[in-house]
Write an enzyme that holds these catalytic residues in place. Structure first.
Site, PDB file in Angstrom:
ATOM      1  CE  LYS A 149      45.074  14.305  66.571  1.00 38.82           C
ATOM      2  NZ  LYS A 149      44.694  13.493  65.429  1.00 38.82           N
ATOM      3  NE  ARG A 203      38.846  13.076  53.523  1.00 41.83           N
ATOM      4  CZ  ARG A 203      38.953  13.458  54.786  1.00 41.83           C
ATOM      5  NH1 ARG A 203      37.927  13.370  55.585  1.00 41.83           N
ATOM      6  NH2 ARG A 203      40.079  13.945  55.255  1.00 41.83           N
ATOM      7  CB  SER A 248      36.815  11.541  62.188  1.00 41.47           C
ATOM      8  OG  SER A 248      37.020  10.259  61.676  1.00 41.47           O
TER       9      SER A 248
HETATM   10  O1  PNS Z   1      43.350   9.237  60.590  1.00 36.19           O
HETATM   11  P1  PNS Z   1      44.600  10.063  60.580  1.00 36.19           P
HETATM   12  O2  PNS Z   1      44.689  10.886  61.831  1.00 36.19           O
HETATM   13  O3  PNS Z   1      44.709  10.873  59.323  1.00 36.19           O
HETATM   14  O4  PNS Z   1      45.827   9.013  60.595  1.00 36.19           O
HETATM   15  C1  PNS Z   1      47.173   9.464  60.634  1.00 36.19           C
HETATM   16  C2  PNS Z   1      48.145   8.290  60.856  1.00 36.19           C
HETATM   17  C3  PNS Z   1      47.746   7.482  62.072  1.00 36.19           C
HETATM   18  C4  PNS Z   1      48.120   7.388  59.636  1.00 36.19           C
HETATM   19  C5  PNS Z   1      49.584   8.864  61.006  1.00 36.19           C
HETATM   20  O5  PNS Z   1      49.565   9.926  61.908  1.00 36.19           O
HETATM   21  C6  PNS Z   1      50.594   7.826  61.477  1.00 36.19           C
HETATM   22  O6  PNS Z   1      50.938   6.914  60.754  1.00 36.19           O
HETATM   23  N1  PNS Z   1      51.037   7.948  62.735  1.00 36.19           N
HETATM   24  C7  PNS Z   1      51.945   7.008  63.365  1.00 36.19           C
HETATM   25  C8  PNS Z   1      53.268   7.679  63.712  1.00 36.19           C
HETATM   26  C9  PNS Z   1      54.160   7.758  62.488  1.00 36.19           C
HETATM   27  O7  PNS Z   1      54.557   6.766  61.930  1.00 36.19           O
HETATM   28  N2  PNS Z   1      54.474   9.002  62.087  1.00 36.19           N
HETATM   29  C10 PNS Z   1      55.371   9.274  61.000  1.00 36.19           C
HETATM   30  C11 PNS Z   1      54.663   9.471  59.700  1.00 36.19           C
HETATM   31  S1  PNS Z   1      55.822  10.072  58.500  1.00 36.19           S
END
Ligand code: PNS
Length: 157
Positions: free
Chosen positions: A41, A91, A129
């Site tokens: 990202k 939400r 955010s």
């Molecule tokens: O605040 P966000 O961006 O909605 O959080 C998303 C998050 C961090 C919870 C999600 O992207 C995540 O768990 N990423 C870690 C990588 C991972 O495990 N990806 C597979 C999910 S199926």
């Protein structure tokens, strides 16, 4: 000891996040708030260390909350810290659609790792955010949408 993990981007954290943290901290013995370091990202508003500092400042009153940064898969990190449950805030129905798939994959691949969804308090449902980032970018008043300590930190941006 029941360890919960509340993962997210937290760029920046909002009062909606704080509400979820305060409620989740009552459901587990220890809550680890985990800031995802996502190398794919592009740089967001805050670097990861600043996001962590913001979360730490706003959760000082919660003795069973720890803030960390992590990278990689959530299931791997949850295993590393012995977390048995993931906490996510919901939400809207749109959030739920997105979250269900993630929760199911995490359960299948994470050895039964459970996810608990907490409904966002209605007064925080419109706060995100990305809304805060947009208000900052265009000079809007976002003071009601982030914890006071975070507002002080963000005023620099
Ligand atoms: O605040 P966000 O961006 O909605 O959080 C998303 C998050 C961090 C919870 C999600 O992207 C995540 O768990 N990423 C870690 C990588 C991972 O495990 N990806 C597979 C999910 S199926």
């Amino acid at each position: 000891m029941k360890v919960g993990i509340y993962p997210g981007s937290f760029d920046p954290m909002t009062i909606g996040h704080l509400d979820i943290i305060e409620r989740a901290a009552k459901l587990v013995d220890k809550l680890v708030v985990a800031v995802l370091i996502n190398p794919n990202k592009r740089q967001g508003l805050l670097d990861h260390e600043s996001r962590k500092v913001a979360l730490e400042g706003a959760t000082k009153h919660l003795p069973n909350v720890e803030v960390v940064c992590f990278t990689g898969l959530l299931i791997d990190y949850a295993k590393e810290i012995n977390a048995s449950v993931v906490i996510r805030g919901i939400r809207s129905g749109k959030d739920l659609d997105m979250e269900l798939g993630m929760a199911q994959i995490n359960k299948q691949l994470g050895g039964g790792l459970e996810t608990i969804f907490l409904m966002t308090a209605p007064e925080y449902a419109c706060i995100s955010s990305s809304v805060v980032r947009e208000l900052i970018a265009f000079g809007g008043d976002y003071s009601a949408y982030v914890p006071e300590s975070v507002y002080k930190q963000l005023k620099k941006y």
